[in-house]
Design an enzyme around this catalytic site. Structure first.
Site, short mmCIF file in Angstrom:
data_model
loop_
_atom_site.label_atom_id
_atom_site.label_comp_id
_atom_site.label_asym_id
_atom_site.label_seq_id
_atom_site.Cartn_x
_atom_site.Cartn_y
_atom_site.Cartn_z
N TYR A 44 -75.79 -8.36 111.71
CA TYR A 44 -76.05 -9.63 112.52
C TYR A 44 -77.20 -10.70 111.92
CZ TYR A 44 -74.26 -9.33 117.26
OH TYR A 44 -73.78 -9.56 118.40
N GLU A 46 -78.11 -14.21 113.00
CA GLU A 46 -78.19 -15.63 113.74
C GLU A 46 -79.40 -16.39 112.98
OE1 GLU A 46 -77.77 -12.86 115.35
OE2 GLU A 46 -77.16 -13.31 117.28
N ASP A 190 -59.83 -33.70 111.93
CA ASP A 190 -59.41 -32.38 111.85
C ASP A 190 -58.28 -32.10 111.04
OD1 ASP A 190 -58.52 -29.81 112.45
OD2 ASP A 190 -58.34 -30.15 114.38
N THR A 216 -60.09 -25.55 109.70
CA THR A 216 -59.77 -24.12 109.71
C THR A 216 -59.75 -23.54 108.12
OG1 THR A 216 -57.60 -24.34 110.25
CG2 THR A 216 -58.83 -23.73 112.07
N LYS A 219 -55.15 -21.65 107.16
CA LYS A 219 -53.86 -22.24 107.21
C LYS A 219 -53.39 -22.56 105.70
CE LYS A 219 -54.11 -23.88 112.05
NZ LYS A 219 -55.37 -23.94 112.64
N ARG A 225 -59.39 -15.94 108.84
CA ARG A 225 -59.49 -16.89 110.39
C ARG A 225 -60.79 -17.30 110.55
NH1 ARG A 225 -54.44 -16.40 111.99
NH2 ARG A 225 -54.62 -17.61 113.71
#
Ligand code: DSN
Length: 433
Positions: A44, A46, A190, A216, A219, A225
């Site tokens: 973790y 954050e 985008d 992203t 692609k 991903r």
């Protein structure tokens, strides 16, 4: 062995033996997959490098910093954030950072090749919480920049979020920037679908025109991903607080702990993309899409915008009175995996659209070239011709039952399975790297 591993093996086989022609899909490298499946998944973290809310993040800091530096270096931007979980969160985070509920935003409509997060009305976050104004394509399937400009002057959006999931031509970012700048609006590009093509120099770059670029990473970039938000020099000049606003919108605004395994995969894919080999790959993706488009046009099909300038094309099935569902299902049985898609001014709902979307990024990763595209076009044309008699019922309530029956009928169809076997032979010549 856990059943899940059996299923993963089966999926690996399916991916190897069929043609992956969904334009947003690709094959990530072994290194990327190793990073994603690594121990980084256990941590973790954050916050951001040097200011985390949890201990034990010295190495994670190095990994995230490396990913950020690679992104800044590759795209020549002053700011990058690699924490967005994927494209939809990235776009939502940009909206959260820069506009208030009820503000006007503008984007390309879904049926014309935009994305749900670009303001698709009513059912999405971007369409529900903002006053979303959308634009479409003209009769020839082209963007009408004069019309967009007039609409912008009238509606005065505070932010324009523009990108493609199915628009087959290149955007004129300079014109879009002039339009946005004329009313002081944020221009957010985008670039999810085309980021790899931008790196290869075969698709117009938005980096000097837009304020922010979202993308992203799985692609045409061939990473894991995930997603990135990049602020351009123009964006930071417009608002020096832009990086801080984006950082805050991601955490605490909309996300918790970053997926550190994904961050590492992104870093690797950025390094892989920063090579001459990757540029050659990007160029071939477009050459292949053009070859495929031209063979399909020669075969009598209608394409949105009459062709392509990128990695994808959209077949308009309306002249054949065929449904995208019927064609996509039949192609799948024949070993060609594509997706049904809306076309501009589609009167059918998105679940039963009138188009078929095809792309070449994954086939090109396997090493296929123009010759193979011609062969694939021949198979696609054969399948479409074969299923011509199967019309989707006009009554909406009859469609699902019809498609179910159609599917079980074609599952064992000798003609389609014959093509699937030819497809498999081609795939064996081009193993997944
Ligand atoms: N699902 C992606 C695509 O297929 O284009 C967009 O998010």
């Amino acid at each position: 062995m856990d059943k899940i591993f059996e299923l993963i093996k089966k999926e690996e086989k399916r991916q190897g033996e069929t043609l992956m022609m969904i334009p947003s899909e690709n094959y990530a490298s072994k290194s990327v997959r190793e990073a994603v499946g690594s121990v980084l998944i256990n941590k973790y973290s954050e916050g951001y490098a040097g200011r985390r809310y949890y201990q034990g993040n010295k190495i994670i800091d190095e990994i995230e910093t490396l990913a950020i530096e690679r992104a800044k270096n590759l795209f020549k931007v002053p700011y990058a954030n690699v924490q967005p979980y994927s494209g939809s969160p990235a776009n939502s985070e940009v909206l959260f950072a820069l506009v208030e509920p009820g503000d006007t935003i503008m984007g390309l409509e879904l049926a014309s090749g935009g994305h749900l997060t670009h303001g698709h009305p009513k059912v999405t976050f971007s369409g529900k919480y903002f006053n979303s104004v959308q634009f479409g394509l003209d009769d020839k399937g082209l963007l009408d920049y004069k019309k967009i400009s007039a609409q912008t002057q009238k509606e005065k959006p505070k932010l324009m979020l523009i990108g493609t999931t199915a628009y087959p031509l290149a955007f004129d970012w300079k014109k879009l920037a002039e339009i946005a700048d004329s009313i002081g609006a944020w221009l957010v590009a985008d670039a999810s679908h085309v980021i790899g093509l931008i790196i290869a120099g075969v698709y117009p770059s938005p980096f000097t025109h837009a304020h922010l670029v979202t993308s992203t990473t799985h692609k045409t970039l061939r990473g894991p991903r995930g997603a990135m938000i990049l602020a351009t020099a123009k964006g930071v000049k417009k608002d020096p607080e832009l990086p801080a606003k984006i950082d805050k919108a991601i955490i605490p605004g909309m996300q918790g702990g970053p997926h550190n395994n994904t961050t590492a995969g992104i870093a690797i894919s950025l390094e892989e993309a920063n090579t001459p080999v990757f540029k050659t790959y990007g160029k071939q993706v477009v050459k292949n899409a053009r070859a495929l488009a031209s063979a399909l046009l020669d075969g009598g099909l209608t394409l949105v915008a009459n062709g392509t300038e990128c990695h994808l094309l959209v077949v308009d099935l309306r002249p054949l009175e065929l449904s995208g569902n019927v064609v996509a299902q039949s192609l799948e049985v024949a070993g060609i995996v594509a997706n049904r898609n809306s076309v501009p001014n589609d009167t059918m709902p998105p679940f039963y659209p009138s188009g078929l979307r095809l792309g070449t990024p994954a086939l090109t990763t396997r090493g296929m070239k123009e010759k193979e595209m011609k062969q694939i076009a021949t198979w696609i044309l054969k399948v479409i011709d074969y299923v011509k008699p199967y019309k989707l019922p006009e009554k909406p309530e009859a469609r699902s039952t019809f498609l179910k029956a159609f599917r079980s009928k074609i599952e064992k169809d000798k003609f389609l399975l014959g093509i699937a076997s030819e497809v498999k032979t081609l795939c064996q010549k081009f193993p997944v790297p």
